[in-house]
Design a protein around this motif. Structure first.
Motif, PDB file in Angstrom:
ATOM      1  N   ASN A  14      45.278 -35.263  28.366  1.00 54.56           N
ATOM      2  CA  ASN A  14      45.497 -35.294  29.971  1.00 54.56           C
ATOM      3  C   ASN A  14      45.536 -33.760  30.348  1.00 54.56           C
ATOM      4  OD1 ASN A  14      47.781 -34.667  28.980  1.00 54.56           O
ATOM      5  ND2 ASN A  14      49.050 -35.933  30.305  1.00 54.56           N
ATOM      6  N   SER A  15      45.777 -32.669  29.602  1.00 57.71           N
ATOM      7  CA  SER A  15      45.804 -31.443  30.086  1.00 57.71           C
ATOM      8  C   SER A  15      45.023 -30.400  29.118  1.00 57.71           C
ATOM      9  CB  SER A  15      47.537 -31.005  29.739  1.00 57.71           C
ATOM     10  OG  SER A  15      47.589 -29.580  30.179  1.00 57.71           O
ATOM     11  N   PRO A  16      44.613 -29.414  29.700  1.00 58.56           N
ATOM     12  CA  PRO A  16      44.419 -29.265  31.194  1.00 58.56           C
ATOM     13  C   PRO A  16      43.216 -30.167  31.934  1.00 58.56           C
ATOM     14  CG  PRO A  16      43.195 -27.549  29.971  1.00 58.56           C
ATOM     15  CD  PRO A  16      43.772 -28.474  29.088  1.00 58.56           C
ATOM     16  N   PHE A  17      43.535 -30.428  33.250  1.00 61.45           N
ATOM     17  CA  PHE A  17      42.690 -30.883  34.080  1.00 61.45           C
ATOM     18  C   PHE A  17      42.455 -32.382  33.621  1.00 61.45           C
ATOM     19  CE2 PHE A  17      41.390 -26.625  34.146  1.00 61.45           C
ATOM     20  CZ  PHE A  17      41.712 -26.250  35.351  1.00 61.45           C
ATOM     21  N   GLY A  18      42.506 -32.814  32.283  1.00 66.88           N
ATOM     22  CA  GLY A  18      41.880 -34.263  31.710  1.00 66.88           C
ATOM     23  C   GLY A  18      40.711 -33.964  31.190  1.00 66.88           C
ATOM     24  N   ILE A  19      40.577 -33.965  29.873  1.00 64.70           N
ATOM     25  CA  ILE A  19      39.252 -33.848  29.275  1.00 64.70           C
ATOM     26  C   ILE A  19      39.215 -34.932  28.319  1.00 64.70           C
ATOM     27  CG2 ILE A  19      38.074 -32.276  27.606  1.00 64.70           C
ATOM     28  CD1 ILE A  19      40.205 -30.057  28.220  1.00 64.70           C
ATOM     29  N   ALA A  20      37.706 -35.401  28.336  1.00 60.16           N
ATOM     30  CA  ALA A  20      37.342 -36.222  27.320  1.00 60.16           C
ATOM     31  C   ALA A  20      36.438 -35.693  26.422  1.00 60.16           C
ATOM     32  CB  ALA A  20      36.613 -37.487  28.110  1.00 60.16           C
ATOM     33  N   MET A  21      36.113 -36.264  25.234  1.00 56.58           N
ATOM     34  CA  MET A  21      35.104 -35.723  24.136  1.00 56.58           C
ATOM     35  C   MET A  21      34.576 -36.881  23.347  1.00 56.58           C
ATOM     36  SD  MET A  21      35.685 -32.370  21.542  1.00 56.58           S
ATOM     37  CE  MET A  21      35.813 -31.228  23.000  1.00 56.58           C
ATOM     38  N   ALA A  22      33.248 -36.484  23.144  1.00 56.82           N
ATOM     39  CA  ALA A  22      32.718 -37.332  21.884  1.00 56.82           C
ATOM     40  C   ALA A  22      31.996 -36.203  20.810  1.00 56.82           C
ATOM     41  CB  ALA A  22      31.552 -38.216  22.468  1.00 56.82           C
ATOM     42  N   HIS A  23      32.111 -36.466  20.012  1.00 51.85           N
ATOM     43  CA  HIS A  23      31.970 -35.584  18.860  1.00 51.85           C
ATOM     44  C   HIS A  23      30.856 -36.145  17.555  1.00 51.85           C
ATOM     45  CE1 HIS A  23      33.586 -34.032  14.666  1.00 51.85           C
ATOM     46  NE2 HIS A  23      32.649 -33.228  15.009  1.00 51.85           N
ATOM     47  N   ASN A  24      29.861 -35.497  17.088  1.00 44.76           N
ATOM     48  CA  ASN A  24      28.908 -36.097  15.775  1.00 44.76           C
ATOM     49  C   ASN A  24      29.261 -34.746  15.022  1.00 44.76           C
ATOM     50  OD1 ASN A  24      25.716 -36.142  15.208  1.00 44.76           O
ATOM     51  ND2 ASN A  24      27.305 -36.913  14.155  1.00 44.76           N
ATOM     52  N   GLY A  25      29.666 -35.154  13.832  1.00 49.10           N
ATOM     53  CA  GLY A  25      29.841 -34.074  12.618  1.00 49.10           C
ATOM     54  C   GLY A  25      31.182 -34.255  11.849  1.00 49.10           C
ATOM     55  N   ASN A  26      31.529 -33.282  11.243  1.00 48.85           N
ATOM     56  CA  ASN A  26      32.625 -33.308  10.527  1.00 48.85           C
ATOM     57  C   ASN A  26      33.297 -32.043  10.274  1.00 48.85           C
ATOM     58  OD1 ASN A  26      34.345 -35.486   8.790  1.00 48.85           O
ATOM     59  ND2 ASN A  26      33.892 -33.894   7.248  1.00 48.85           N
ATOM     60  N   LEU A  27      34.750 -32.090  10.357  1.00 49.79           N
ATOM     61  CA  LEU A  27      35.385 -30.661  10.342  1.00 49.79           C
ATOM     62  C   LEU A  27      35.783 -30.641   8.915  1.00 49.79           C
ATOM     63  CD1 LEU A  27      37.439 -30.363  13.609  1.00 49.79           C
ATOM     64  CD2 LEU A  27      35.197 -29.859  13.398  1.00 49.79           C
ATOM     65  N   THR A  28      35.692 -29.553   8.232  1.00 51.10           N
ATOM     66  CA  THR A  28      36.076 -29.127   7.112  1.00 51.10           C
ATOM     67  C   THR A  28      37.515 -28.397   6.979  1.00 51.10           C
ATOM     68  OG1 THR A  28      34.688 -27.119   7.120  1.00 51.10           O
ATOM     69  CG2 THR A  28      33.757 -29.022   6.079  1.00 51.10           C
TER      70      THR A  28
END
Ligand code: PRP
Ligand code: GLN
Ligand code: MG
Length: 504
Positions: free
Chosen positions: A91-105
């Motif tokens: 919800n902060s800042p502004f309200g953010i939505a995200m979709a992700h393809n991949g994988n963090l190491t």
């Protein structure tokens, strides 16, 4: 692998997002989600299942608005609970939505730092929720109420510095616009499309160009490795290279298996690359295996069909569709557990006896990963009356885990790990097994765009380009995500906090 899509439109975007996701369904069958924004309010529907099962008419009505993002999921981190379906929201800042393809190491390390320095809580075990919080935390460092493209691009630069691994991302900042970016290696694909309307241009980003073509948008270009694109709510597009040292190295497995043949990734047609793979492999068979008495070339549907046809052309042998695929069963390899994968092969493929009876057949697949498909399909070919069954793989031996968005976390689950081709041949009970050479696979893909000078090939070579993957990391990944560990975790899935969504 997952599929992502985002649209900034002049009309409601729900249907185009839905259509785009159905065209990316081959990238993830576990869960699907769409978020839209209308009147500065976020609308969400996400759940486990295929796109057609997740979104009913009532959900589509709810997903109002002219800007939105969507996701189809094939988990590579965390659990397969619907609480980890995407998009995610903060919800902060502004309200953010995200979709992700991949994988963090370096997800764990980043999560700890976020907690220590910014007291940000991550409620799931998904690496994508961590990525969203890194982005949000960096954006929050700009105190202005009105965001500019500079704020967005500086934020992405910081994300590149803090986060390691593979990520193609689409995000919405409520009240402002849509942001899309690709990691500095461009490991996972991301494309930009445009559609002119009377009210001005509409923009779309998607994992594969097929989603852009199929929704009436026109493909513009691939997003560059390290680049970010910011499209404001009113349709202004800004783009900038945000990585300190971008170095293009796309995942070669997209071309071998993941992507649809009618997509183009980084100016390389997936279809043409598969035809080339067939050509190279056919030439190898003609050159080094001239003594094999092959009568007919048969693909293992669906991905290998284009490859097998070209092998047959090179060898001047008949090509026959000896296996029929049940079109209502999805992809086997991206199913979550081995029991399900094993059962699915026989439900999905059935042999036409006449094509096998008394013949020496060359079965062709794009790749052999766990050996689930090859072992069973060879048995089916013999049951159907084949005399000899040879097997050819358009990808070389897969020996090492993948850490960049393909769920191959455990070396021990790979049939090629620590084994030579003759041992693998014995295990799958073939009369002969021919693998493509890695140089030939690279050449087959590179041919159409020599500007791509390197590919992410760790599953074949054990070389991890991001430089942060060591044996200790691989051991931890294996322990957390091998099939047994996943099955155990999924049994306790109900305990996962479902704070994200109503259930229907
Ligand atoms: O060695 P394995 O672990 O079995 O994995 C490799 C197999 O899985 C994939 O097929 P899949 O059924 O997923 O999809 P497809 O219909 O697109 O070929 C791939 O094309 C191989 O056939
Ligand atoms: N295959 C993917 O791209 C997975 C995205 C993310 N790591 C997840 O598990 O949800
Ligand atoms: Mg297959």
């Amino acid at each position: 692998m997952c599929g992502i899509v985002g649209i900034v439109g002049k009309q409601p975007v729900n249907q185009a997002l839905y259509d785009g996701l159905t065209m990316l369904q081959h990238r993830g069958q576990d869960a699907a989600g769409i978020m839209t924004v209308e009147n500065n309010t976020l609308r969400l529907r996400k759940a486990n299942g295929l796109v057609r099962d997740v979104f009913h008419t009532r959900h589509m009505h709810r997903l109002a608005g002219q800007i939105g993002i969507g996701h189809v999921r094939y988990p590579t981190a965390g659990s397969s609970s619907s609480a980890e379906a995407q998009p995610f929201y903060v919800n902060s800042p502004f309200g953010i939505a995200m979709a992700h393809n991949g994988n963090l190491t370096n997800a764990e390390e980043v999560q700890n730092t976020l907690y220590r320095n910014a007291r940000r809580h991550i409620n799931t075990t998904s690496d994508s929720e961590i990525l969203l919080n890194v982005f949000a935390n960096e954006l929050d460092k700009h105190p202005e109420m009105q965001l500019t493209d500079d704020h967005i691009f500086n934020t992405v630069t910081q994300v590149h510095r803090l986060v390691k691994g593979a990520y193609a991302v689409v995000a919405m900042v409520i009240g402002h616009g849509l942001v899309a970016f690709r990691d500095p290696w461009g490991i996972r694909p991301l494309a930009l499309g445009k559609r002119e309307t009377e009210d001005g241009p509409e923009y779309m980003v998607a994992s594969e160009s097929v989603a852009i073509d199929g929704t009436g948008f026109t493909f513009v270009r691939d997003v560059e490795p390290g680049e970010a694109i910011y499209i404001t709510n009113d349709g202004q597009l800004y783009s900038r290279q945000c990585a300190d040292q971008p170095q293009h190295c796309p995942c070669i497995f997209e071309y071998v298996y993941f992507a649809r043949p009618d997509s183009s990734i980084d100016d390389i047609s997936v279809y043409a690359s598969r035809v080339n793979m067939g050509k190279k492999l056919g030439e190898k068979i003609r050159r080094d295996y001239a003594d094999l008495d092959i009568d007919v070339v048969i693909p293992i549907p669906e991905t290998s069909c284009d490859i097998a046809l070209e092998i047959a052309n090179v060898l001047d042998l008949p090509y026959r569709q000896g296996f029929v695929k049940n079109r209502y069963i999805g992809r086997t390899f991206i199913m979550p557990g081995q029991t399900q994968r094993r059962k699915s092969v026989r439900r999905k493929l059935n042999a036409i006896s006449a094509e096998f009876k008394g013949k020496n057949v060359l079965l062709v697949d794009d790749s052999i990963v766990r050996g689930t498909t090859s072992e069973q399909i060879i048995e089916m070919a013999r049951d159907a009356g084949a005399k000899k069954v040879y097997f050819a793989s358009a990808a070389p031996e897969i020996r090492f885990p993948n850490v960049y968005g393909i769920d191959m976390p455990s070396a021990n689950e790979l049939i090629g790990h620590g084994r030579e081709a003759n041992e693998i041949c014995d295990l799958i009970k073939a009369d002969g097994l021919i693998y493509q050479d890695l140089e030939d696979l690279i050449a087959a893909v590179q041919e159409q765009n020599p500007n791509v000078q390197q590919f992410e090939t760790s599953v074949f070579s054990g070389q991890y380009i991001t430089g942060d993957v060591n044996q200790e990391y691989l051991d931890r990944l294996d322990a957390a995500r091998n099939d047994t560990a996943k099955a155990e975790r999924d049994q306790h899935e109900d305990a996962n906090l479902e704070v994200h969504n109503d259930n229907d």
